[in-house]
Design a protein around this motif. Sequence first.
Motif, mmCIF file in Angstrom:
data_model
loop_
_atom_site.group_PDB
_atom_site.id
_atom_site.type_symbol
_atom_site.label_atom_id
_atom_site.label_comp_id
_atom_site.label_asym_id
_atom_site.label_seq_id
_atom_site.Cartn_x
_atom_site.Cartn_y
_atom_site.Cartn_z
ATOM 1 N N ILE A 59 53.853 42.981 44.516
ATOM 2 C CA ILE A 59 55.008 43.240 45.385
ATOM 3 C C ILE A 59 56.181 43.744 44.553
ATOM 4 N N TYR A 60 56.709 44.905 44.925
ATOM 5 C CA TYR A 60 57.891 45.456 44.266
ATOM 6 C C TYR A 60 59.052 45.480 45.262
ATOM 7 N N GLY A 61 60.248 45.269 44.728
ATOM 8 C CA GLY A 61 61.434 45.309 45.570
ATOM 9 C C GLY A 61 61.910 43.944 46.024
ATOM 10 N N ASP A 62 61.167 42.896 45.697
ATOM 11 C CA ASP A 62 61.590 41.533 46.061
ATOM 12 C C ASP A 62 61.006 40.554 45.052
ATOM 13 N N ASN A 63 61.875 39.760 44.439
ATOM 14 C CA ASN A 63 61.446 38.711 43.525
ATOM 15 C C ASN A 63 61.600 37.380 44.240
ATOM 16 N N HIS A 116 64.721 63.339 40.494
ATOM 17 C CA HIS A 116 65.320 62.897 39.226
ATOM 18 C C HIS A 116 64.371 62.035 38.406
ATOM 19 N N LEU A 117 63.497 61.342 39.074
ATOM 20 C CA LEU A 117 62.462 60.502 38.472
ATOM 21 C C LEU A 117 61.441 60.195 39.546
ATOM 22 N N VAL A 118 60.440 59.403 39.180
ATOM 23 C CA VAL A 118 59.390 59.049 40.139
ATOM 24 C C VAL A 118 59.154 57.547 40.064
ATOM 25 N N TRP A 119 59.062 56.904 41.233
ATOM 26 C CA TRP A 119 58.727 55.488 41.224
ATOM 27 C C TRP A 119 57.436 55.249 41.992
ATOM 28 N N TYR A 120 56.810 54.139 41.653
ATOM 29 C CA TYR A 120 55.567 53.742 42.324
ATOM 30 C C TYR A 120 55.769 52.398 43.001
ATOM 31 N N ASP A 121 54.966 52.130 44.029
ATOM 32 C CA ASP A 121 55.083 50.864 44.750
ATOM 33 C C ASP A 121 53.814 50.029 44.693
ATOM 34 N N SER A 122 52.849 50.478 43.901
ATOM 35 C CA SER A 122 51.625 49.701 43.669
ATOM 36 C C SER A 122 50.959 50.263 42.428
ATOM 37 N N HIS A 123 50.027 49.526 41.874
ATOM 38 C CA HIS A 123 49.344 49.999 40.675
ATOM 39 C C HIS A 123 48.462 51.208 40.976
ATOM 40 N N SER A 124 47.860 51.225 42.145
ATOM 41 C CA SER A 124 47.053 52.391 42.506
ATOM 42 C C SER A 124 47.937 53.618 42.703
ATOM 43 N N ASP A 125 49.109 53.415 43.291
ATOM 44 C CA ASP A 125 50.076 54.506 43.453
ATOM 45 C C ASP A 125 50.513 55.028 42.087
ATOM 46 N N MET A 126 50.724 54.120 41.152
ATOM 47 C CA MET A 126 51.094 54.508 39.787
ATOM 48 C C MET A 126 50.023 55.407 39.166
ATOM 49 N N MET A 127 48.745 54.997 39.268
ATOM 50 C CA MET A 127 47.673 55.802 38.667
ATOM 51 C C MET A 127 47.572 57.167 39.324
ATOM 52 N N ASP A 128 47.701 57.208 40.638
ATOM 53 C CA ASP A 128 47.651 58.498 41.333
ATOM 54 C C ASP A 128 48.752 59.428 40.829
ATOM 55 N N LYS A 129 49.939 58.882 40.622
ATOM 56 C CA LYS A 129 51.065 59.708 40.189
ATOM 57 C C LYS A 129 50.942 60.118 38.724
#
Length: 408
Positions: free
Chosen positions: A208-212, A353-366
Amino acid sequence: MQISCYWQWTNQTVNFRDTGGHMKFLLYRWQAYNQMALEDALIKLGHKIDTFTCEIGNIEEDKEFEAKLVGYLAGHGYDAVISINYFPVIAKSCSRAECKYISWTCDSPMLALYTKSVFLPSNYIFVFDRQVYYEFKAMGVKNIWYLPLAVDVMRNDYVLKDYTGKEYQSDVSFVGSLYEKNRYDEMVYMPDYIRGYFDALMNVQMEIYGDNFFERMISGEIEEQLEGKAVDISGDEFIGTPALIVANTTLGMKLAALERRKILNMVSRKIRDTKIYTESSTNDLPLVKNMGKVDYIYDMPKVFASSKINLNITLRNIKTGIPLRIWDILGAGGFVLTNFQAELLDFFEQGKHLVWYDSHSDMMDKIIYYLSHDKERAEIAREGNLLVRRKHTMEMRVKELVKTVQDA
C-alpha cells in the motif's frame, strides 16, 4: 562526559542579493546531507554565518552543552541559531539565551520533535512532511511551518560540468541503505503473537502506497506489552506514544529492509545492469552489482545523471512528504522512478517531471517501458530538472524560510 566544541567564524559578509534584511546566524554543523547547501544559500543571500560543531551527549538534555552554547550566545549578537533537523537541547539553550532557534527537518518524523521543548516560543520549526505539520498544529504548537526540501542546482552544475557521463552508467540504480541492522531484528523481548501481528502488518503495508497505517494499528494492549522492555520512553520530556516509537524506529526500518531487498531482487532478475550504491551487505542480492558508497556532494550527482532510471524507495516513516533523494535526482538531471507519495501531486505531473508507481508490478512495467523509450525518458528528466531550477532551488526555499521568520 567532557564535550569538545569547535567554534568557527566564516566571515562571509558579501551581499549577493538583497533579501530585504540580512540576519546573523550561528549554524550547528553535524552530518546532515543538505547542510552545506543550506549554509551556501544563506551566504549567497547575503546573510552572515558563523558555525559551530559540538558533540551532544544527549539531544534532550545536556547541561554541559547548554552552558557552553548559552554562554557563547550571550556576547555575539546572533539573530538566530539554525540547524538541519531539530535538537531539543539547542531549543532549550536558545530559550535561555533569548535567541531564536530555527530548525528544518530532513528526516520524518523527527522523534526529537515529540518533546516538551517543541512548545518553546523561541522555536521556528520547519518540517518537510505536511502530515507532520498538521499533527503538530493540532497539538497546539504555534511556531511550526511546512517547508518542502530542495536542491542546490549550482553545486550540481559545478560537479557535472566536466563529467563525461561514463563512469557511473547503468540501466537502473539505487542509492541508499538496506537497513540490515534494525531494531526489529534486535528485539529480544517480543511475544510471538505480537511478532506475528507485526509481520502481517508489514506484509500488508508493503503493498500500500499513500498511507502509513502502522501507528494506528498498534493497540494499547501492545503498547503495554512493549513499554519498558522493547520500547524505552523513560523521562518526562517525551510527548509521543510507544506506538509512535515502534511504528517509526522499529517497523518502519524493518519494512525498508524487506521492501528494498524485494524490489532490488525483482528488478535485477529482469534488468541485468542493476546497480546499488551502498555500504550495506548485498550477499543475498546476487544479481545486483554493489558499487559501494558514493560521496553525497561529489559523486552522487554523477550517479543520478548517468543512470537511465534512478529508483527512489521512500521510507514509510515519511508520511506524505517528498524525500530529499527525489530533489537530489531531479537537481542532477536524472530520471526519477519513485513510489507514490501524496505530496508528489502538489509539485509534479506524472509522466512529465518524473514517474511514480503504485505497486511493484506497476514499477516493473514502467522500468521496462522507459528503458525502451529513450527520448521520452530523457524529456521527462529534462522537464523535471527545469522545474526544479524554476521553483525549487535551495536559495528559493531559504529565502522563504528567512522571510517567514522575519514576518512571524
